[in-house]
Design an enzyme around this catalytic site. Structure first.
Site, PDB file in Angstrom:
ATOM      1  N   GLU A  59       6.772  11.869  -1.925  1.00 54.34           N
ATOM      2  CA  GLU A  59       5.744  12.767  -2.443  1.00 54.34           C
ATOM      3  C   GLU A  59       6.147  14.234  -2.248  1.00 54.34           C
ATOM      4  O   GLU A  59       5.952  15.067  -3.142  1.00 54.34           O
ATOM      5  CB  GLU A  59       4.403  12.453  -1.762  1.00 54.34           C
ATOM      6  CG  GLU A  59       3.235  13.323  -2.161  1.00 54.34           C
ATOM      7  CD  GLU A  59       2.921  13.347  -3.654  1.00 54.34           C
ATOM      8  OE1 GLU A  59       3.516  12.570  -4.413  1.00 54.34           O
ATOM      9  OE2 GLU A  59       2.101  14.170  -4.055  1.00 54.34           O
ATOM     10  N   ASN A  64      -6.616  13.933 -29.642  1.00 51.77           N
ATOM     11  CA  ASN A  64      -5.832  13.683 -28.436  1.00 51.77           C
ATOM     12  C   ASN A  64      -5.392  12.233 -28.491  1.00 51.77           C
ATOM     13  O   ASN A  64      -6.231  11.342 -28.604  1.00 51.77           O
ATOM     14  CB  ASN A  64      -6.709  13.929 -27.194  1.00 51.77           C
ATOM     15  CG  ASN A  64      -6.082  13.377 -25.930  1.00 51.77           C
ATOM     16  OD1 ASN A  64      -4.862  13.357 -25.803  1.00 51.77           O
ATOM     17  ND2 ASN A  64      -6.907  12.927 -24.998  1.00 51.77           N
ATOM     18  N   GLY A  65      -4.082  12.000 -28.440  1.00 51.94           N
ATOM     19  CA  GLY A  65      -3.590  10.614 -28.490  1.00 51.94           C
ATOM     20  C   GLY A  65      -2.357  10.533 -29.362  1.00 51.94           C
ATOM     21  O   GLY A  65      -1.751  11.552 -29.704  1.00 51.94           O
ATOM     22  N   TRP A 120      -0.453  19.325 -25.938  1.00 52.14           N
ATOM     23  CA  TRP A 120       0.780  18.943 -25.245  1.00 52.14           C
ATOM     24  C   TRP A 120       1.570  18.161 -26.285  1.00 52.14           C
ATOM     25  O   TRP A 120       1.188  17.051 -26.650  1.00 52.14           O
ATOM     26  CB  TRP A 120       0.447  18.078 -24.031  1.00 52.14           C
ATOM     27  CG  TRP A 120       1.622  17.749 -23.170  1.00 52.14           C
ATOM     28  CD1 TRP A 120       2.153  18.503 -22.179  1.00 52.14           C
ATOM     29  CD2 TRP A 120       2.400  16.540 -23.200  1.00 52.14           C
ATOM     30  NE1 TRP A 120       3.210  17.864 -21.598  1.00 52.14           N
ATOM     31  CE2 TRP A 120       3.388  16.653 -22.214  1.00 52.14           C
ATOM     32  CE3 TRP A 120       2.360  15.385 -23.977  1.00 52.14           C
ATOM     33  CZ2 TRP A 120       4.329  15.655 -21.970  1.00 52.14           C
ATOM     34  CZ3 TRP A 120       3.296  14.388 -23.741  1.00 52.14           C
ATOM     35  CH2 TRP A 120       4.261  14.525 -22.749  1.00 52.14           C
ATOM     36  N   GLU A 152       8.101  19.312  -9.228  1.00 53.76           N
ATOM     37  CA  GLU A 152       7.209  19.622 -10.346  1.00 53.76           C
ATOM     38  C   GLU A 152       6.708  21.058 -10.366  1.00 53.76           C
ATOM     39  O   GLU A 152       6.559  21.621 -11.442  1.00 53.76           O
ATOM     40  CB  GLU A 152       6.063  18.625 -10.494  1.00 53.76           C
ATOM     41  CG  GLU A 152       5.212  18.382  -9.297  1.00 53.76           C
ATOM     42  CD  GLU A 152       4.095  17.371  -9.576  1.00 53.76           C
ATOM     43  OE1 GLU A 152       3.565  16.852  -8.606  1.00 53.76           O
ATOM     44  OE2 GLU A 152       3.745  17.132 -10.731  1.00 53.76           O
ATOM     45  N   HIS A 208      23.752   5.435   2.936  1.00 54.62           N
ATOM     46  CA  HIS A 208      24.219   4.605   1.823  1.00 54.62           C
ATOM     47  C   HIS A 208      24.460   5.424   0.561  1.00 54.62           C
ATOM     48  O   HIS A 208      24.532   4.857  -0.525  1.00 54.62           O
ATOM     49  CB  HIS A 208      23.205   3.481   1.545  1.00 54.62           C
ATOM     50  CG  HIS A 208      23.021   2.572   2.716  1.00 54.62           C
ATOM     51  ND1 HIS A 208      24.007   1.712   3.142  1.00 54.62           N
ATOM     52  CD2 HIS A 208      21.989   2.431   3.583  1.00 54.62           C
ATOM     53  CE1 HIS A 208      23.584   1.057   4.213  1.00 54.62           C
ATOM     54  NE2 HIS A 208      22.358   1.486   4.510  1.00 54.62           N
ATOM     55  N   LYS A 260      -1.839  17.023 -16.915  1.00 48.83           N
ATOM     56  CA  LYS A 260      -2.521  16.352 -15.802  1.00 48.83           C
ATOM     57  C   LYS A 260      -2.846  14.900 -16.117  1.00 48.83           C
ATOM     58  O   LYS A 260      -2.725  14.027 -15.271  1.00 48.83           O
ATOM     59  CB  LYS A 260      -3.809  17.121 -15.481  1.00 48.83           C
ATOM     60  CG  LYS A 260      -4.550  16.530 -14.305  1.00 48.83           C
ATOM     61  CD  LYS A 260      -4.581  17.464 -13.147  1.00 48.83           C
ATOM     62  CE  LYS A 260      -5.128  16.832 -11.906  1.00 48.83           C
ATOM     63  NZ  LYS A 260      -4.108  16.703 -10.865  1.00 48.83           N
ATOM     64  N   CYS A 268      -3.300  16.498 -24.161  1.00 50.36           N
ATOM     65  CA  CYS A 268      -4.095  17.389 -25.016  1.00 50.36           C
ATOM     66  C   CYS A 268      -5.540  17.349 -24.559  1.00 50.36           C
ATOM     67  O   CYS A 268      -5.988  16.390 -23.939  1.00 50.36           O
ATOM     68  CB  CYS A 268      -4.078  17.006 -26.487  1.00 50.36           C
ATOM     69  SG  CYS A 268      -2.456  16.924 -27.223  1.00 50.36           S
ATOM     70  N   ARG A 318      -4.445  19.861 -19.279  1.00 50.22           N
ATOM     71  CA  ARG A 318      -4.064  18.656 -20.028  1.00 50.22           C
ATOM     72  C   ARG A 318      -2.930  18.920 -21.010  1.00 50.22           C
ATOM     73  O   ARG A 318      -2.371  17.987 -21.603  1.00 50.22           O
ATOM     74  CB  ARG A 318      -5.263  18.117 -20.802  1.00 50.22           C
ATOM     75  CG  ARG A 318      -6.425  17.727 -19.930  1.00 50.22           C
ATOM     76  CD  ARG A 318      -7.566  17.270 -20.780  1.00 50.22           C
ATOM     77  NE  ARG A 318      -7.232  16.072 -21.517  1.00 50.22           N
ATOM     78  CZ  ARG A 318      -7.391  14.844 -21.078  1.00 50.22           C
ATOM     79  NH1 ARG A 318      -7.871  14.636 -19.881  1.00 50.22           N
ATOM     80  NH2 ARG A 318      -7.054  13.810 -21.810  1.00 50.22           N
ATOM     81  N   LYS A 323       6.499  16.806  -5.380  1.00 44.41           N
ATOM     82  CA  LYS A 323       5.727  18.058  -5.447  1.00 44.41           C
ATOM     83  C   LYS A 323       6.663  19.237  -5.668  1.00 44.41           C
ATOM     84  O   LYS A 323       6.407  20.102  -6.490  1.00 44.41           O
ATOM     85  CB  LYS A 323       4.931  18.306  -4.152  1.00 44.41           C
ATOM     86  CG  LYS A 323       3.701  17.484  -3.928  1.00 44.41           C
ATOM     87  CD  LYS A 323       2.496  17.896  -4.737  1.00 44.41           C
ATOM     88  CE  LYS A 323       2.406  17.155  -6.031  1.00 44.41           C
ATOM     89  NZ  LYS A 323       1.919  15.831  -6.066  1.00 44.41           N
TER      90      LYS A 323
HETATM   91  C1  F6R Z   1       2.007  14.617  -9.695  1.00 46.77           C
HETATM   92  C2  F6R Z   1       0.980  14.008 -10.499  1.00 46.77           C
HETATM   93  C3  F6R Z   1       1.357  12.870 -11.372  1.00 46.77           C
HETATM   94  C4  F6R Z   1       0.218  11.852 -11.412  1.00 46.77           C
HETATM   95  C5  F6R Z   1       0.522  10.748 -12.420  1.00 46.77           C
HETATM   96  C6  F6R Z   1      -0.555   9.685 -12.436  1.00 46.77           C
HETATM   97  O1  F6R Z   1       1.497  15.659  -8.933  1.00 46.77           O
HETATM   98  O2  F6R Z   1      -0.137  14.431 -10.482  1.00 46.77           O
HETATM   99  O3  F6R Z   1       2.542  12.278 -10.950  1.00 46.77           O
HETATM  100  O4  F6R Z   1       0.042  11.316 -10.135  1.00 46.77           O
HETATM  101  O5  F6R Z   1       0.634  11.313 -13.698  1.00 46.77           O
HETATM  102  O6  F6R Z   1      -1.790  10.241 -12.737  1.00 46.77           O
HETATM  103  P1  F6R Z   1      -3.136   9.508 -12.350  1.00 46.77           P
HETATM  104  O7  F6R Z   1      -3.253   9.484 -10.874  1.00 46.77           O
HETATM  105  O8  F6R Z   1      -4.208  10.320 -13.018  1.00 46.77           O
HETATM  106  O9  F6R Z   1      -3.046   8.122 -12.916  1.00 46.77           O
END
Ligand code: F6R
Length: 610
Positions: free
Chosen positions: A483, A98-99, A74, A490, A506, A605, A2, A27, A487
């Site tokens: 990674e 937020n929380g 969120w 998501e 395996h 995010k 949020c 967010r 990507k």
């Molecule tokens: C994926 C992504 C998330 C963050 C994860 C940790 O693209 O962005 O997997 O890497 O939520 O976030 P931070 O780096 O802010 O601790």
């Protein structure tokens, strides 16, 4: 998750709130709302869905007034709906939050038993009622909030309006981020810096257990127990333009293209090319500390976790120090053995991820030293750590992390070289190769970016219908394979798996057939021959191979159905170049499918919930 925002000043609040919410939408984006003091009292407009729905609602209704708060949600407690959208109201009080309030059930029962009725399923409405209850005993807004929060357990950043005090906002924080902005004639609050950048770069970060009264002339800060505090503002160097799309279709694409610049900024002043060393005065570790480290534990989540796996490989190889990586959520959930002699490196783009923060805190309490690698200056993880080593990627707005991942890799490699120099495990020649090689990387990426984008766009045309994609790599290419798969999942919602190439036989080999593209990372490193064999194994099962190969590597390219070329680097530096086509692959598939690239469904995010 949020985002919250607030404005008290001499201009109209609603445009500032909407602009701030737009910059915080990454967010959370399932509903949004604003509350503004108007002549009629506090007026509220809320809407389900993206911010544009709130904007349309506001076009109809307008909301004049210079003091207001806003929220983008969120959902945690209660599904996304107008009634669960913030602000929440109780009597003269309006709250955005937020929380997560952990004892919300007990508090809800207590309030309902004494005659309060709730109109939403949220934990936030409880805060509004608690504050309202305290104002009934004659307390002003600030004192009522202090008392109300003494009953609350959990994480919060709140902003509160009261009908009785129309020139003020009160904000308070525990475990969720909150920053204040100060300019001539206005004071602001927000969950994150970019929301305030168009208005001011003079900012103040609140600590846990602090509360502030905001007025147009400035702010008064104190602890929740009433102890007064003074804190100077900090000048933030990010410009508002850095948080704009600058002509790119999506923030994700812009941020992929910004990677050479993000790397340059992160490396700037830290590569000591004369001494073949790394200059890191800000880390706060002495040469003796470096020699005393017995073990390194790297803690992170998601993409940042993938950076730490590369970090582990570098630390072991270059500094010969035992290193392990742990998902922060797992580490904090068990009785991990950690203590003196351990250095914990907590890696986080936002610096606010709750699991990483709590895991690092737990390690610190048990005697480990904590070093934070974060991109957001003054965020929670660097604030709790013993030392910080910031990445300088600039604000990252796309929910899928790209340029911050790149910058995290740079810091982890630089730290490994720094440590290796102090522990005597890398000689001058090796250090020179690495430092010089690293200095060349931004250009090497920049030179190929456009061409790679074109090549990947073309490949994606043939493979965009694939329902499953496998990413394979060995050594430093293994975390890049993880990674690449993350990507793709998501942003495009395509099922993808990243695997250590040696693990394919395996289990995952059973998935292969003519419909499963396999992206194979094949830099010319010590694993090259074995990865070639894995590629042959996949081909024998009719899988289609998309290779990430070194420029001019005809042998590898002959084994692939399609390939992308990356620059030739020192083998320790290959992740910087191999990950770029994978980011572009995910982007192009998502763009082709028309998904919401910058705000993929269900994601946020900054993850400040457990
Ligand atoms: C994926 C992504 C998330 C963050 C994860 C940790 O693209 O962005 O997997 O890497 O939520 O976030 P931070 O780096 O802010 O601790």
């Amino acid at each position: 998750m949020c985002g919250i925002v607030g404005h008290v000043g001499d201009q109209q609040a609603t445009p500032v709130l909407l602009d701030g919410l737009r910059r915080l939408e990454y967010r959370g984006y399932d509903s949004a709302g604003v509350a503004v003091h108007s002549r009629k009292g506090i007026e509220i407009v809320r809407a389900v869905g993206k911010l544009r729905n709130l904007e349309s609602a506001l076009l109809k209704d307008g909301l004049p007034g210079t003091v207001g708060i806003g929220h983008t949600r969120w959902a945690t407690h209660g599904r996304p709906s107008e009634v669960n959208a913030h602000p929440h109201v109780a009597g003269p009080i309006a709250v955005v939050h937020n929380g997560i309030i952990e004892n919300h059930s007990a508090l809800r029962n207590e309030l309902e038993a004494s005659g309060y009725s709730m109109s939403s399923e949220t934990d936030t409405e409880i805060i509004a009622h608690l504050i309202h209850r305290e104002t009934k005993s004659g307390l002003d807004m600030l004192s009522a909030i202090r008392r109300a929060l003494s009953f609350v357990e959990g994480a919060y950043a709140i902003a509160v309006l009261s009908e009785e005090e129309p020139d003020r906002i009160v904000v308070a924080k525990n475990a969720s981020p909150l920053v204040l902005g100060v300019s001539k004639g206005a004071t602001y609050c927000a969950s994150d810096i970019p929301a305030l950048l168009p208005y001011t770069n003079e900012m103040v970060f609140l600590e846990d257990g602090e509360i502030a009264l905001l007025e147009a002339t400035g702010f008064t800060l104190s602890k929740l127990d009433g102890t007064p505090l003074t804190r100077r503002t900090r000048k933030i160097s990010w410009s508002p333009v850095m948080a704009e799309k600058a002509g790119y279709k999506h923030f994700m694409l812009k941020e992929i293209f910004e990677q050479p610049r993000a790397l340059e900024d992160t490396l700037r002043g830290r590569l000591d090319r004369e001494r073949a060393d790394i200059a890191t005065p800000e880390i706060g570790l002495s040469d003796d500390d470096a020699k005393r480290i017995k073990r390194i534990i790297l803690l992170a989540c998601g993409t940042s976790h993938h950076a730490t796996i590369a970090g582990r490989y570098w630390l072991e190889e270059l500094a010969k120090v035992p290193a392990i990586t742990e998902l922060a959520s797992e580490f904090r959930g068990r009785d991990a053995v950690v203590g003196e002699g351990d250095l914990v490196i907590a890696v986080s783009q936002s610096g606010e991820t709750l699991d990483t923060l709590m895991a690092a805190k737990a390690a610190k309490e048990r005697g480990a030293m904590v070093l934070a690698i974060a991109n957001v200056n003054g965020s929670a993880i660097p604030r709790m750590a013993d030392g910080s080593f910031y990445t300088h990627a600039g604000p990252e707005i796309g929910v899928a992390s790209t340029k911050c991942f790149m910058a995290q890799l740079a810091n982890l490699l630089m730290f490994s070289i720094w440590l290796g120099r102090r522990r005597g495990t890398i000689d001058d020649a090796q250090a020179t190769e690495l430092v010089e090689g690293l200095a060349r990387i931004p250009n090497q990426i920049a030179e190929r970016l456009r061409e790679t984008h074109l090549m990947v766009t073309d490949i994606v045309r043939d493979f965009s219908d694939a329902r499953d994609v496998l990413f394979l790599g060995r050594g430093l290419s293994y975390p890049m394979a993880l990674e690449g798969a993350l990507k793709l999942k998501e942003v495009s919602y395509v099922h993808a798996e990243g695997y250590a190439a040696g693990e394919m036989k395996h289990g995952p080999i059973a998935l292969l057939d003519a419909h499963v593209p396999v992206v194979v990372l094949m830099p010319q490193d010590r694993h090259y021959d074995r990865v070639s064999s894995n590629m042959q194994e996949a081909r024998a099962r009719e899988a289609k191979i998309i290779g990430v190969t070194t420029e001019g590597d005809k042998h590898a390219q002959a084994l692939c159905d399609r390939f992308v070329e990356v620059a030739k680097t020192h083998e320790a530096l290959s992740p910087f170049v191999t990950v770029v086509p994978l980011q572009l692959y995910a982007y192009c598939v998502a763009d082709h499918k028309g998904t919401d690239v910058d705000q993929p469904r269900n994601l946020a995010k900054t993850v400040t919930v457990e």
